[in-house]
Design an enzyme around this catalytic site. Structure first.
Site: not given
Length: 762
Positions: A99, A470
């Site tokens: 770059e 239950s």
């Protein structure tokens, strides 16, 4: 007089030169003025560079598991900030080589490179490449629209770069750039990209990995996921530039060029525990605001155990698919060709975007069907469906089940290269939820709120209120023990009618049988309905309701006798938390998901200090554990004996089998499972009790969650069998006699209270 003409001609010549010079100077002045004017206009429109001193890019809110691993994140932009010191030299060299080769030398503008790029663009009569330095790219990324290719934007970029270079050092500039650059698939900055593409911190990047990331700076077109060939070529270009710049040796360049991309993609892991993370997100946004969560960033240290969560996910799906296999093949599959969902050779299913591994349940596309087998596509994998893989359907041939173009569910049994061994499955109808809590701390270790978060974001572990059947009996028996009853007290299991809410109420047992005189330990282990209702009537149903509140139940419970059998709605998270009272010697610690929250910089914002509640005396809690151990030893939860370690728990099933429950615990962990349809009117089917539908999910989870833990007994809990010899009682049914699965909660609904009488106004 004869000499005058030549002199006159010379003077006229000088006048011409003067005019040209004057015109040239005038044009230069105009050009310089125009340039200054342009610079003034563009410069006056530039943002203040001083803003960089307080600028902070959006960062992710990082969510960590209980062992400190990064488990998930929340962000608009997925970014992890790094310092200059954390940037490995190999990454710095890769980026500057491709770059900005002269990054260390120039002062924001690389004139030789700029003139070279301009010359190439003129020769080719199009823009073939730019000459933006790292500083110019940073200026454009932060302050300008880089998609704008105009001269005006370029001049502004140059002016901004010059100002940035004047105010900041090279390390500062590179660090800002490295944290800002976009690297495809929602990743901003090299630290986030390193985690995403390679599953490692940026400090651990190798040469080939750093070169790949540096090559992606040029744009998402070089993504190794979207375009692996272009990404590989770009990476190798970076390596060549590094060799030319002397950053690596020719031998290193040649060797690295031969290496593969080496990806280890780590997608955002919120999908591991989506219901857990969604509850975390909602809390954080309500407490700190959306901006803090999605832009400024927080660090959230949670109670989530990654291993337990994976096991919970798998167990719940295994349980629901086992339910589907019990209820037969439904067919009616979607078809890519018939339903215009795509073409056979190009169709891509959403399931294929996730990791496909052993145990996964994945949608497969039927490519070919013959008399003996069918070829199934799973993204890059292929599987063969033969008779052994669909025996549970009762069909003989693949053609009896699928057609070319069908989309069906399959479980992945094995993977080898590009082939998979599969089993035919089908889409699940019912839903399920699971929650696991660490007894000693109240920390929620695993949470599953449904089969698929993508299909339904409703969290059935924390939001749904369902009848618990239950499993509610634990509150009745705990209340009775606190009032002086013992496991060896007797109660009569015979037809019984009582008045409840002004109406006659006659509970029934699941097996429609009666056991006569039995002990309380037998009544709970066998989950007998009649004794539970009698016991609730004896202690008082209002005191049972009060007991549930002490256990942390917040849903409203009507004080009617059918409540003793679970005929009221509760939340899974509260019900599971209530069970932790027993292994915790009578105390309950508020369940919680967050240990602490800090700012992104580490400042402490909150820390968990869960409230501790005294619920029962230690003796009552230990006695309840001894009774609930017998549920597993010879009661309705006997399947859980396969766990092979001390455990206690309780099954629960509602009338018409609309809800199935199992909540159980070891000395370390309490976990609960609910199974049912979202529509409360739809039954799971006959015999789909808590023991059959929910307990296997609990068992698979607990086997995985406790693997590696040494088996330990419940401390200070004396098995009831050891105490039985001290009690000489006459019963009609022995305590350890086999039970018939488990009973269901009553069909009778609690009567609605009468509306208040209206009075007239005088």
């Amino acid at each position: 007089m004869l000499s005058l003409p030549p002199i006159t001609l010379r003077l006229r010549g000088w006048k011409l030169i003067d005019r040209v010079a004057l015109a040239f100077l005038l044009l230069c002045s105009i050009a310089l003025g125009a340039a200054c004017g342009f610079l003034f206009v563009y410069a006056s429109d530039l943002p203040e560079i001083r803003a960089l001193e307080t600028y902070r890019p959006d960062v992710v809110t990082e969510v960590y598991s209980d062992d400190g691993q990064l488990a998930g994140s929340f962000a608009i932009q997925r970014r992890i900030l790094m310092t200059y010191e954390q940037c490995p030299k190999v990454l710095y060299n890769s980026v500057t080589a491709i770059e900005d080769q002269h990054f260390e030398e120039h002062w924001g503008i690389d004139f030789p490179r700029m003139f070279s790029a301009a010359f190439r663009n003129v020769i080719k009569r199009r823009i073939t490449g730019g000459a933006s330095t790292i500083t110019m790219q940073l200026a454009g990324n932060l302050f300008l629209d880089r998609s704008d290719r105009s001269v005006r934007r370029k001049l502004q970029e140059i002016l901004l770069a010059l100002q940035i270079e004047r105010r900041y050092t090279k390390p500062q500039i590179f660090t800002m750039y490295a944290n800002q650059v976009y690297l495809a698939h929602g990743n901003y900055g090299f630290a986030a990209a390193s985690q995403f593409y390679f599953g490692k911190p940026v400090t651990d990047l190798k040469l080939q990995e750093a070169a790949l990331l540096a090559g992606m700076v040029n744009g998402p077109k070089f993504s190794p996921l979207s375009n692996p060939e272009a990404a590989l070529n770009r990476r190798n270009l970076v390596l060549r530039r590094m060799e030319e710049e002397g950053k690596i040796t020719p031998a290193e360049e040649v060797a690295t060029r031969k290496s593969p991309l080496g990806l280890h993609i780590q997608y955002p892991r919120n999908d591991l525990a989506p219901y857990f993370f969604e509850d975390i997100r909602k809390y954080l946004e309500a407490t700190y605001g959306t901006e803090a969560v999605h832009e400024r960033g927080l660090r959230v240290y949670t109670t989530l155990n990654l291993n337990m969560q994976r096991i919970a996910n798998q167990s719940l799906r295994d349980g629901l698919h086992a339910y589907e296999r019990r209820h037969g093949w439904k067919g009616n599959l979607p078809n890519v060709i018939r339903d215009n969902l795509g073409k056979l050779d190009t169709y891509e299913d959403d399931d294929w975007r996730h990791v496909i591994e052993k145990g996964s349940y994945v949608t497969g596309l039927v490519l070919n069907v013959s008399e003996r087998d069918a070829v199934i596509k799973f993204g890059p994998y292929r599987g063969i469906l033969s008779s052994g893989e669909f025996a549970w359907t009762g069909r003989k041939k693949p053609a009896d089940l699928v057609r070319v173009g069908d989309l069906a569910q399959f479980s992945i049994q094995e993977l080898h290269d590009n082939t998979v061994r599969i089993q035919l499955e089908q889409q699940t109808g019912p839903q399920a939820a699971m929650l696991a809590i660490d007894n000693a701390t109240g920390e929620i270790k695993a949470m599953v709120g449904g089969y698929s978060f993508e299909d339904s974001k409703f969290n059935r572990a924390t939001q749904a209120v369902r009848q618990v059947g239950s499993s509610f009996k634990i509150y009745v028996y705990a209340d009775a023990l606190e009032k002086g009853s013992t496991p060896f007290d007797t109660i009569v299991d015979l037809p019984f009618t009582a008045m409840s809410g002004g109406q006659a109420y006659s509970p029934r047992n699941y097996d429609e049988k009666f056991e006569g005189t039995i002990t309380l330990r037998r009544a709970l282990a066998g989950s007998r309905n009649v004794p539970a209702v009698k016991l609730a009537e004896k202690v008082g149903i209002n005191t049972v309701v009060d007991m549930t509140k002490r256990f942390g139940i917040t849903t409203p419970l009507p004080p009617y006798l059918p409540l003793a059998l679970g005929a009221a709605d509760m939340k899974l998270v509260e019900h599971v938390s209530a069970f932790t009272v027993f292994p915790n010697d009578g105390i309950r610690i508020d369940p919680h998901m967050i240990r602490r929250v800090t700012s992104y910089d580490g400042a402490l914002l909150e820390e968990a200090h869960p409230e501790v509640h005294d619920v029962l005396s230690p003796d009552v809690a230990r006695t309840m554990t001894a009774m609930l151990e017998e549920v597993i030893q010879f009661g309705t939860g006997v399947q859980a004996k396969a766990l092979g370690r001390p455990a206690a728990g309780k099954t629960g099933t509602t009338q018409d089998y609309t809800d199935a429950w199992f909540v159980g615990y070891t000395p370390q962990i309490t976990a609960g499972v609910w199974v049912g349809f979202d529509d409360k009117q739809i039954s799971l089917g006959k015999k789909e009790t808590g023991a059959r539908a929910a307990l296997p999910i609990w068992l698979e989870f607990m086997q995985g969650a406790t693997a590696g833990m040494p088996p330990t007994d419940f401390p200070n809990v004396v098995p009831l069998e050891q105490l039985a010899g001290e009690h000489h009682i006459n019963v009609d049914t022995p305590d350890t006699a086999p039970t018939e699965d488990e009973p269901a909660a009553p069909k009778e609904k609690p009567p609605s209270p009468s509306p208040p009488t209206k009075t007239g106004m005088g």
